[in-house]
Motif scaffolding. Structure first.
Motif, PDB file in Angstrom:
ATOM      1  N   VAL A  73       0.840  -1.197   0.000  1.00 38.47           N
ATOM      2  CA  VAL A  73       0.000   0.000   0.000  1.00 38.47           C
ATOM      3  C   VAL A  73       0.878   1.250   0.000  1.00 38.47           C
ATOM      4  O   VAL A  73       0.522   2.276  -0.587  1.00 38.47           O
ATOM      5  N   ILE A  74       2.047   1.157   0.621  1.00 37.44           N
ATOM      6  CA  ILE A  74       2.965   2.293   0.689  1.00 37.44           C
ATOM      7  C   ILE A  74       3.913   2.317  -0.511  1.00 37.44           C
ATOM      8  O   ILE A  74       4.204   3.384  -1.052  1.00 37.44           O
ATOM      9  N   TYR A  75       4.377   1.163  -0.978  1.00 34.26           N
ATOM     10  CA  TYR A  75       5.405   1.215  -2.029  1.00 34.26           C
ATOM     11  C   TYR A  75       4.872   1.054  -3.447  1.00 34.26           C
ATOM     12  O   TYR A  75       5.631   1.173  -4.416  1.00 34.26           O
ATOM     13  N   SER A  76       3.585   0.804  -3.640  1.00 37.61           N
ATOM     14  CA  SER A  76       3.063   0.576  -4.989  1.00 37.61           C
ATOM     15  C   SER A  76       3.272   1.792  -5.879  1.00 37.61           C
ATOM     16  O   SER A  76       3.235   2.936  -5.427  1.00 37.61           O
ATOM     17  N   ALA A  77       3.458   1.531  -7.170  1.00 37.54           N
ATOM     18  CA  ALA A  77       3.592   2.606  -8.149  1.00 37.54           C
ATOM     19  C   ALA A  77       2.352   3.486  -8.117  1.00 37.54           C
ATOM     20  O   ALA A  77       1.226   2.995  -8.098  1.00 37.54           O
ATOM     21  N   GLY A  78       2.580   4.789  -8.097  1.00 35.97           N
ATOM     22  CA  GLY A  78       1.480   5.730  -8.075  1.00 35.97           C
ATOM     23  C   GLY A  78       1.083   6.191  -6.696  1.00 35.97           C
ATOM     24  O   GLY A  78       0.390   7.203  -6.556  1.00 35.97           O
ATOM     25  N   SER A  79       1.506   5.474  -5.650  1.00 37.45           N
ATOM     26  CA  SER A  79       1.142   5.891  -4.294  1.00 37.45           C
ATOM     27  C   SER A  79       1.840   7.179  -3.892  1.00 37.45           C
ATOM     28  O   SER A  79       1.357   7.931  -3.046  1.00 37.45           O
ATOM     29  N   ASN A  80       3.037   7.424  -4.464  1.00 36.53           N
ATOM     30  CA  ASN A  80       3.795   8.665  -4.294  1.00 36.53           C
ATOM     31  C   ASN A  80       4.408   8.829  -2.914  1.00 36.53           C
ATOM     32  O   ASN A  80       4.840   9.921  -2.546  1.00 36.53           O
ATOM     33  N   PHE A  81       4.511   7.746  -2.155  1.00 37.01           N
ATOM     34  CA  PHE A  81       5.190   7.839  -0.861  1.00 37.01           C
ATOM     35  C   PHE A  81       6.705   7.888  -1.022  1.00 37.01           C
ATOM     36  O   PHE A  81       7.417   8.158  -0.057  1.00 37.01           O
ATOM     37  N   GLU A  82       7.217   7.617  -2.215  1.00 36.77           N
ATOM     38  CA  GLU A  82       8.664   7.593  -2.402  1.00 36.77           C
ATOM     39  C   GLU A  82       9.273   8.977  -2.516  1.00 36.77           C
ATOM     40  O   GLU A  82      10.510   9.110  -2.578  1.00 36.77           O
ATOM     41  N   GLN A  83       8.474  10.042  -2.540  1.00 38.49           N
ATOM     42  CA  GLN A  83       9.034  11.373  -2.753  1.00 38.49           C
ATOM     43  C   GLN A  83      10.044  11.717  -1.659  1.00 38.49           C
ATOM     44  O   GLN A  83       9.801  11.526  -0.473  1.00 38.49           O
ATOM     45  N   GLY A  84      11.186  12.185  -2.108  1.00 33.88           N
ATOM     46  CA  GLY A  84      12.263  12.550  -1.194  1.00 33.88           C
ATOM     47  C   GLY A  84      13.269  11.454  -0.937  1.00 33.88           C
ATOM     48  O   GLY A  84      14.311  11.699  -0.322  1.00 33.88           O
ATOM     49  N   TYR A  85      13.012  10.236  -1.406  1.00 33.40           N
ATOM     50  CA  TYR A  85      13.909   9.118  -1.129  1.00 33.40           C
ATOM     51  C   TYR A  85      14.842   8.843  -2.311  1.00 33.40           C
ATOM     52  O   TYR A  85      14.413   8.835  -3.467  1.00 33.40           O
ATOM     53  N   ASP A  86      16.112   8.591  -2.007  1.00 34.04           N
ATOM     54  CA  ASP A  86      17.049   8.091  -3.015  1.00 34.04           C
ATOM     55  C   ASP A  86      16.737   6.640  -3.347  1.00 34.04           C
ATOM     56  O   ASP A  86      16.761   6.235  -4.510  1.00 34.04           O
ATOM     57  N   LEU A  87      16.491   5.863  -2.309  1.00 33.09           N
ATOM     58  CA  LEU A  87      16.139   4.447  -2.437  1.00 33.09           C
ATOM     59  C   LEU A  87      14.803   4.229  -1.745  1.00 33.09           C
ATOM     60  O   LEU A  87      14.612   4.643  -0.604  1.00 33.09           O
ATOM     61  N   PHE A  88      13.880   3.556  -2.430  1.00 35.12           N
ATOM     62  CA  PHE A  88      12.577   3.224  -1.857  1.00 35.12           C
ATOM     63  C   PHE A  88      12.300   1.786  -2.253  1.00 35.12           C
ATOM     64  O   PHE A  88      11.799   1.506  -3.349  1.00 35.12           O
ATOM     65  N   ALA A  89      12.661   0.865  -1.352  1.00 39.71           N
ATOM     66  CA  ALA A  89      12.684  -0.554  -1.679  1.00 39.71           C
ATOM     67  C   ALA A  89      11.413  -1.237  -1.205  1.00 39.71           C
ATOM     68  O   ALA A  89      11.224  -1.446  -0.004  1.00 39.71           O
ATOM     69  N   GLY A  90      10.533  -1.572  -2.136  1.00 39.89           N
ATOM     70  CA  GLY A  90       9.358  -2.369  -1.823  1.00 39.89           C
ATOM     71  C   GLY A  90       9.718  -3.840  -1.868  1.00 39.89           C
ATOM     72  O   GLY A  90      10.170  -4.351  -2.894  1.00 39.89           O
ATOM     73  N   MET A  91       9.535  -4.532  -0.758  1.00 41.13           N
ATOM     74  CA  MET A  91       9.993  -5.913  -0.641  1.00 41.13           C
ATOM     75  C   MET A  91       8.862  -6.888  -0.954  1.00 41.13           C
ATOM     76  O   MET A  91       7.738  -6.736  -0.474  1.00 41.13           O
ATOM     77  N   HIS A  92       9.178  -7.897  -1.758  1.00 38.81           N
ATOM     78  CA  HIS A  92       8.207  -8.909  -2.150  1.00 38.81           C
ATOM     79  C   HIS A  92       8.284 -10.124  -1.241  1.00 38.81           C
ATOM     80  O   HIS A  92       9.254 -10.322  -0.509  1.00 38.81           O
ATOM     81  N   GLY A  93       7.248 -10.942  -1.345  1.00 39.89           N
ATOM     82  CA  GLY A  93       7.181 -12.161  -0.555  1.00 39.89           C
ATOM     83  C   GLY A  93       7.689 -13.367  -1.328  1.00 39.89           C
ATOM     84  O   GLY A  93       8.421 -13.236  -2.320  1.00 39.89           O
ATOM     85  N   PRO A  94       7.294 -14.574  -0.907  1.00 41.06           N
ATOM     86  CA  PRO A  94       7.734 -15.793  -1.594  1.00 41.06           C
ATOM     87  C   PRO A  94       7.392 -15.754  -3.078  1.00 41.06           C
ATOM     88  O   PRO A  94       6.341 -15.262  -3.482  1.00 41.06           O
ATOM     89  N   GLY A  95       8.324 -16.273  -3.887  1.00 39.48           N
ATOM     90  CA  GLY A  95       8.116 -16.266  -5.320  1.00 39.48           C
ATOM     91  C   GLY A  95       8.240 -14.901  -5.952  1.00 39.48           C
ATOM     92  O   GLY A  95       7.792 -14.695  -7.082  1.00 39.48           O
ATOM     93  N   ASN A  96       8.869 -13.955  -5.244  1.00 41.47           N
ATOM     94  CA  ASN A  96       9.043 -12.586  -5.741  1.00 41.47           C
ATOM     95  C   ASN A  96       7.706 -11.959  -6.115  1.00 41.47           C
ATOM     96  O   ASN A  96       7.572 -11.274  -7.120  1.00 41.47           O
ATOM     97  N   ARG A  97       6.687 -12.188  -5.281  1.00 42.22           N
ATOM     98  CA  ARG A  97       5.360 -11.663  -5.533  1.00 42.22           C
ATOM     99  C   ARG A  97       4.948 -10.707  -4.419  1.00 42.22           C
ATOM    100  O   ARG A  97       5.378 -10.854  -3.270  1.00 42.22           O
ATOM    101  N   VAL A  98       4.125  -9.722  -4.789  1.00 44.31           N
ATOM    102  CA  VAL A  98       3.540  -8.850  -3.778  1.00 44.31           C
ATOM    103  C   VAL A  98       2.770  -9.713  -2.797  1.00 44.31           C
ATOM    104  O   VAL A  98       2.002 -10.585  -3.182  1.00 44.31           O
TER     105      VAL A  98
END
Length: 756
Positions: free
Chosen positions: A300-325
């Protein structure tokens, strides 16, 4: 104005790229006030920030230097990990003139746009040019077509220690294996010259999603869920009454990032975005020379379009098993990613945000934590999700046991994080905040999970603050504080100017720790899937106004009734009236306006009712027989509409507060209104019954029965009858309810995948 000021400061600082810190000032606590310009060998260089002054040559895929500068610093998302980047599509050559400190290394990541993963690879190379000679230091081929592990950012470090000195020509080159000149194919992510640690300022906010304060040992829990947090509390200040501004993640984290109430930042509902006009803590610190990074489990925070990444050099959204959300992202990879970023920014003043979510449903702690507390789950009673696994009274105990197991596992990983900070010599000088975004309910007030109320089990969060040098270690503060206080606390500790209310809602916590600071009441609000409530809390009492699904008022004496079981409204009408006025003053109108249009012929007499207030009524196309009247102190709207073929009648209006539902009933041509008389949203669907609820941006409850893919368009085909839809204010944006958004929300359990 605040955003512009910080941006200008950042631009002035970008060309310097080097900072020195006075250790005496650092020890005194005025961390950022210690930053001063100094000699060329002193510090690290962020090549993205320094590009305007340090890039001597730039060409990318046939584009010139001016084009390269226009692309520099943009966020690039690969596999939900966002980095500020330099363009690198081959053939590319970027040449920087830099001063290389002793012991320096170049840290960066290489990446290929996800849309180009079906193309041949790209060769990345790092070179230096000195004394008329070019030397290749490092090279690799990033090939997502053949290597799955290259379908993400590929991190790397290059040793520059053998090239220390002034005016070194650092060259970043790429070469392709086809003839295409696609300019947005490849990128250098967050390239920076890093140095051995120089005691730079460090700010860390470590947030655990869905963590109840009263399930942790520093807040008196009997189970040994958080021994590591208990040790950390001994080094810091425990705030016994810390209040979140909302009881689910998006509005709560937005309040943390901006120090604004949810009604002000308006990132409140599932599809809302964080307005780029708000200045975040990351932006404020970035503008003052800080490297900014985040590792986040909640999509909910890291999804594309949410815009919570503003101001960050790195904004790492971490996936679960199988590299899936997934909502089952364990803390271990979050801690690993966070520690990696600290290593990538050695020597820089750094801000790090870590957002784990182990206690969030589903409750699936890894072994041995799944059996740490009794009663244990069984095949028939897995205790994974209370919405399906609560079948008998003992299941409540099983669910709590698994929830506590998740907390214990997350605590172990927090302990590992702290231990590594100590090993690297970072812990003592760090300003650290441990906190939650909200709690979790286990039938405390008849509900499970969160996002439905503003009772204390959801808004009273753990908050522990460790100052640099362990100042005030072991203190406990009884005075009520708030989540929005974190931003001004960080700014004050870094020696930066603190905006005054109403620009922000929070206040620095340093005066609270010192004693004698005033205690403003805490506002918490929720507008989430049909649950709408606003509350105001002090250390002694709380007032709550609920708008949906209940419409009532509550008042609790927290001194006598801390569990909020007895509504004392009638006995405390005067006090409740005072708090109610303050609650309503903090409410704002919904940015989505309701539209009611009668098309074709007919005679409509409609009654609209809400628990909130109807505002800004705007009629269109009215004739002499049409009329509207706002009644009931703004809670009702009476309409008489007599459209004619080709001459519709329409009304638009707003609702305050956000999310308060509006119900409709009435007659058409003297008979009761029928579902077939009404079409809603672009899908032109009929309500199931009359009376009915006007369409909203998100459905109610845990099902998806009331969802519309496009509620912001009138019914397709312009059908005769009553048409209903929403419109947005021009400055408002929402996430599209497309397949990807739906899958992400489904993966987190926010919508029901089994529905349409």
């Amino acid at each position: 104005m605040l955003k512009v000021t910080f941006a200008r400061t950042a631009a002035r600082a970008a060309g310097k790229g080097r900072l020195r810190y006075s250790t005496s000032i650092l020890a005194a606590g005025g961390l950022f006030a210690a930053l001063v310009a100094c000699g060329p060998r002193s510090g690290p260089v962020d090549l993205v920030e320094a590009a305007r002054d340090r890039m001597r040559e730039g060409s990318v895929a046939g584009r010139d230097h001016a084009w390269v500068m226009g692309q520099t610093g943009k966020h690039v998302r690969i596999n939900d990990l966002v980095r500020r980047a330099l363009p690198a599509s081959p053939p590319a050559r970027l040449v920087f003139t830099v001063d290389v400190p002793r012991g320096a290394r170049l840290a960066f990541a290489c990446g290929i746009s996800p849309e180009r993963h079906d193309r041949p690879g790209v060769e990345f190379a790092v070179k230096v040019w000195r004394r008329g000679k070019e030397e290749t230091l490092w090279t690799t081929v990033v090939d997502p077509l053949r290597r799955r592990d290259h379908r993400r950012w590929v991190p790397a470090e290059v040793d520059l220690s053998g090239h220390a000195g002034r005016d070194v020509q650092l060259v970043l080159e790429t070469r392709g294996f086809d003839r295409d000149d696609d300019p947005r194919r490849a990128f250098w992510g967050t390239p920076a010259i890093i140095t051995p640690d120089e005691k730079a300022p460090l700010v860390i906010v470590y947030l655990v999603d869905t963590l109840r304060a009263d399930h942790t040992q520093p807040y008196g829990y009997a189970r040994d869920t958080t021994p590591e947090l208990a040790k950390f509390a001994g080094d810091g200040v425990v705030f016994e009454q810390a209040i979140a501004q909302a009881s689910w993640t998006k509005p709560s984290v937005a309040s943390l990032f901006t120090s604004l109430l949810p009604g002000k930042h308006r990132a409140v509902q599932l599809r809302d975005t964080l307005d780029s006009g708000h200045v975040t803590l990351a932006e404020m610190l970035k503008a003052k020379g800080f490297a900014t990074g985040a590792a986040i489990a909640n999509s909910v925070i890291y999804s594309a379009g949410s815009n919570f990444e503003q101001g960050y050099d790195l904004f790492a959204g971490m996936h679960g098993p199988g590299n899936r959300v997934s909502k089952a992202v364990e803390a271990a990879p979050l801690v690993d990613e966070a520690l990696s970023w600290l290593a990538e920014r050695r020597g820089f003043p750094t801000f790090l945000y870590v957002h784990t979510m182990d206690p969030h449903v589903p409750y699936t702690p890894p072994e041995p934590f799944n059996m740490k507390y009794e009663p244990h789950p069984t095949p028939d009673h897995p205790a994974v999700d209370p919405r399906g696994d609560y079948k008998e009274p003992l299941d409540l105990d099983r669910l709590v046991a698994q929830y506590d197991g998740e907390i214990a596992y997350g605590d172990q990983e927090f302990g590992r994080f702290v231990a590594e900070l100590k090993r690297r010599g970072l812990y003592d000088r760090a300003l650290m905040v441990f906190m939650a975004d909200h709690g979790e309910e286990f039938l405390d007030h008849g509900q499970f999970t969160h996002g439905k109320t503003v009772f204390d089990e959801l808004i009273r969060i753990p908050m522990i603050l460790k100052f640099p040098g362990r100042r005030d270690a072991g203190r406990r503060v009884k005075q009520q504080v708030q989540e929005v206080d974190v931003l001004p606390t960080v700014l004050q500790e870094m020696g930066l100017p603190v905006p005054a209310p109403p620009a922000i809602a929070g206040h620095p916590l340093q005066p609270v720790v010192a004693g004698g600071a005033p205690e403003p009441p805490a506002v918490s609000e929720i507008s989430h899937r049909g649950y709408v409530a606003h509350g105001m809390r002090t250390t002694r009492d709380k007032y709550v106004q609920r708008f949906s699904p209940q419409e009532d008022e509550l008042y609790f004496d927290l001194q006598k009734d801390p569990q909020e079981k007895i509504n004392q409204l009638e006995a405390n009408r005067e006090r409740a009236r005072t708090l109610k006025g303050a609650v309503e003053a903090a409410m704002v109108a919904d940015p989505f306006r309701h539209n009611v249009r009668a098309e074709g012929g007919g005679d409509y007499v409609l009654k609209l009712r809400t628990g909130g207030w109807i505002e800004g009524v705007e009629p269109t196309g009215f004739g002499p027989e049409d009329r509207y009247e706002v009644q009931g102190n703004g809670r009702k709207l009476a309409l008489r509409l007599r459209p004619r073929p080709g001459r519709p009648r329409a009304v638009a209006f707003s609702i305050r507060p956000m999310g308060a539902p509006v119900y409709v009933e009435g007659t058409r041509d003297g008979r009761p209104l029928r579902p077939a008389d009404v079409t809603m949203a672009e899908e032109a669907e009929h309500p199931p019954t009359v009376p009915f609820r006007l369409p909203a941006i998100e459905p109610r409850g845990d099902t998806d029965d009331e969802r519309f893919d496009n509620v912001f368009a009138p019914p397709r085909g312009n059908p005769p009858g009553l048409q209903l839809w929403l419109t947005m204010a021009p400055s408002v944006k929402v996430l599209p309810m497309d397949k990807e958004t739906r899958e992400r929300l489904c993966a987190l359990g926010y919508i029901n995948c089994g529905q349409k």
